[in-house]
Write a protein that holds these residues in place. Structure first.
Motif, short mmCIF file in Angstrom:
data_model
loop_
_atom_site.label_atom_id
_atom_site.label_comp_id
_atom_site.label_asym_id
_atom_site.label_seq_id
_atom_site.Cartn_x
_atom_site.Cartn_y
_atom_site.Cartn_z
N TYR A 96 0.84 -1.20 0.00
CA TYR A 96 0.00 0.00 0.00
C TYR A 96 0.87 1.25 0.00
CZ TYR A 96 1.20 0.06 4.96
OH TYR A 96 1.90 0.09 6.15
N GLY A 97 0.28 2.38 -0.35
CA GLY A 97 0.97 3.66 -0.32
C GLY A 97 -0.03 4.76 -0.04
N ASN A 98 0.45 5.93 0.26
CA ASN A 98 -0.45 7.04 0.59
C ASN A 98 -0.27 8.25 -0.31
OD1 ASN A 98 1.99 8.05 1.42
ND2 ASN A 98 1.57 7.86 3.62
N GLY A 99 0.50 8.10 -1.36
CA GLY A 99 0.68 9.20 -2.29
C GLY A 99 1.76 10.17 -1.89
N ALA A 100 2.35 10.01 -0.71
CA ALA A 100 3.40 10.92 -0.26
C ALA A 100 4.72 10.65 -0.96
CB ALA A 100 3.57 10.81 1.25
N SER A 101 4.90 9.42 -1.44
CA SER A 101 6.13 9.07 -2.15
C SER A 101 5.79 7.99 -3.18
CB SER A 101 7.19 8.55 -1.17
OG SER A 101 6.79 7.30 -0.64
N ASN A 102 6.77 7.67 -3.99
CA ASN A 102 6.57 6.63 -5.00
C ASN A 102 6.98 5.25 -4.50
OD1 ASN A 102 9.30 7.04 -4.88
ND2 ASN A 102 9.60 7.01 -7.12
N MET A 103 7.14 5.13 -3.19
CA MET A 103 7.52 3.84 -2.60
C MET A 103 6.32 3.22 -1.89
SD MET A 103 11.36 4.55 -1.16
CE MET A 103 11.64 2.81 -0.89
N GLU A 167 -0.62 10.37 -9.88
CA GLU A 167 0.30 9.69 -8.98
C GLU A 167 -0.46 8.77 -8.01
OE1 GLU A 167 3.53 9.59 -9.09
OE2 GLU A 167 3.49 10.89 -10.86
N GLY A 168 -1.59 9.25 -7.50
CA GLY A 168 -2.38 8.43 -6.59
C GLY A 168 -2.92 7.20 -7.28
N GLU A 169 -3.36 7.35 -8.53
CA GLU A 169 -3.87 6.21 -9.30
C GLU A 169 -2.78 5.19 -9.54
OE1 GLU A 169 -5.21 5.57 -13.89
OE2 GLU A 169 -6.27 7.15 -12.77
N LYS A 170 -1.57 5.65 -9.81
CA LYS A 170 -0.44 4.74 -10.05
C LYS A 170 -0.13 3.91 -8.80
CE LYS A 170 2.93 6.39 -12.41
NZ LYS A 170 4.16 7.16 -12.81
N ILE A 171 -0.20 4.57 -7.66
CA ILE A 171 0.07 3.86 -6.41
C ILE A 171 -1.00 2.80 -6.14
CG2 ILE A 171 0.10 4.13 -3.90
CD1 ILE A 171 1.61 6.73 -4.30
N ILE A 172 -2.27 3.14 -6.41
CA ILE A 172 -3.36 2.19 -6.19
C ILE A 172 -3.21 0.97 -7.08
CG2 ILE A 172 -5.84 1.84 -6.53
CD1 ILE A 172 -6.28 4.66 -5.46
N ILE A 173 -2.98 1.19 -8.37
CA ILE A 173 -2.83 0.07 -9.31
C ILE A 173 -1.62 -0.77 -8.94
CG2 ILE A 173 -2.42 -0.56 -11.70
CD1 ILE A 173 -5.24 0.40 -11.16
N SER A 174 -0.51 -0.11 -8.58
CA SER A 174 0.70 -0.84 -8.21
C SER A 174 0.49 -1.65 -6.93
CB SER A 174 1.86 0.13 -8.03
OG SER A 174 2.16 0.80 -9.24
N SER A 212 6.73 -2.75 -12.32
CA SER A 212 7.74 -1.95 -13.02
C SER A 212 8.63 -1.24 -12.02
CB SER A 212 7.05 -0.91 -13.93
OG SER A 212 6.34 0.04 -13.14
N SER A 213 9.69 -0.69 -12.53
CA SER A 213 10.65 0.00 -11.67
C SER A 213 10.16 1.41 -11.30
CB SER A 213 12.00 0.09 -12.37
OG SER A 213 11.88 0.77 -13.61
N GLU A 214 9.01 1.83 -11.85
CA GLU A 214 8.51 3.17 -11.54
C GLU A 214 8.04 3.27 -10.09
OE1 GLU A 214 5.58 4.34 -14.31
OE2 GLU A 214 6.83 4.00 -16.08
N ILE A 215 7.57 2.13 -9.54
CA ILE A 215 7.13 2.10 -8.15
C ILE A 215 8.10 1.24 -7.37
CG2 ILE A 215 5.32 1.40 -6.55
CD1 ILE A 215 4.55 3.83 -8.08
N PHE A 216 8.78 1.82 -6.42
CA PHE A 216 9.74 1.06 -5.63
C PHE A 216 9.07 0.58 -4.35
CE2 PHE A 216 13.36 1.95 -8.22
CZ PHE A 216 13.09 3.17 -8.81
N ILE A 217 9.26 -0.68 -4.04
CA ILE A 217 8.66 -1.28 -2.85
C ILE A 217 9.62 -1.12 -1.68
CG2 ILE A 217 7.77 -3.38 -1.81
CD1 ILE A 217 7.00 -4.30 -4.60
N ALA A 218 9.14 -0.48 -0.65
CA ALA A 218 9.99 -0.27 0.53
C ALA A 218 10.17 -1.58 1.27
CB ALA A 218 9.34 0.75 1.45
#
Length: 222
Positions: A96-103, A167-174, A212-218
């Motif tokens: 999950y993510g909150n839109g604050a970062s791309n991780m 950006e928020g949509e990208k995080i949700i899909i990822s 993809s490498s666009e979203i990095f998993i912490a």
């Protein structure tokens, strides 16, 4: 003449009645003098159970003592040694993510059975999907050595995406893709809405989604 015949008939009836009463008295006396058969303890137990069955329709079951925790563990260990299956929980990772970062952040959760519905419910807790999002269809496929997932969600999910920035949509899909792909050990996933390709103001998701490498998993927090 008629009176004499009538008296004769009455006399015969009286004699027959007295004879019948005498025979009945002899039968009662005979029954009273007969010895009462002895009844064993087993007979009494059987009679009691039969009585319970007649009265309640069910027999009273004796309560079995509950096994201790140690005995239960030994029983489960014995089943494992004998190759018997035991109910085990599988640990899955929810991204999950909150839109604050791309991780993406991640957390571990245990499930007795991994299903699409349970994964969506877990993602709901992190606002990755909205309340009311339902799984219409889910299927696993494999072709040419590639394992693919098909996930069809309700219209509520698309309406939720429309409220997000790009950006928020990208995080949700990822987050959905990473969660499902890892949980099922798949290579790609197709997300649709009500049986149709998912389209938003920002993008169209007709092609299968891969990480993809666009979203990095912490890394997972210790």
């Amino acid at each position: 003449m008629k009176n004499r015949k009538l008296m004769t008939v009455i006399s015969i009836l009286v004699v027959m009645t007295l004879a019948a009463c005498s025979n009945r008295a002899e039968e009662v006396a005979t029954m009273e003098n007969e010895p009462v058969p002895e009844t064993s303890t087993n007979d009494l137990l059987v009679d009691s159970l039969e009585y319970l069955l007649r009265e309640d329709g069910t027999a009273a079951a004796l309560e079995e003592p509950q096994p201790s925790e140690e005995e239960q563990q030994q029983d489960e260990q014995g089943k494992e040694e004998n190759g018997e299956e035991t109910a085990e929980q599988k640990e899955v990772t929810i991204y999950y993510g909150n839109g604050a970062s791309n991780m993406l952040s991640a957390e571990k959760t245990a499930m007795e059975q991994v299903t699409a519905e349970k994964l969506i419910d877990a993602l709901l807790k992190h606002n990755i999907v909205s309340l009311g999002t339902k799984v219409n269809f889910f299927e696993e496929k494999e072709a040419d050595g590639i394992k693919m997932l098909e996930l069809d969600l309700s219209r509520t999910f698309r309406d939720y995406l429309k409220t997000m920035t790009q950006e928020g949509e990208k995080i949700i899909i990822s987050s959905i893709a990473a969660t499902f792909l890892e949980a099922y050990g798949a290579d790609e996933i197709v997300i649709t809405v009500d049986g149709k390709a998912l389209e938003t103001e920002n993008s169209s998701y007709e092609e299968p989604i891969r990480l993809s490498s666009e979203i990095f998993i912490a890394p997972l927090a210790e």
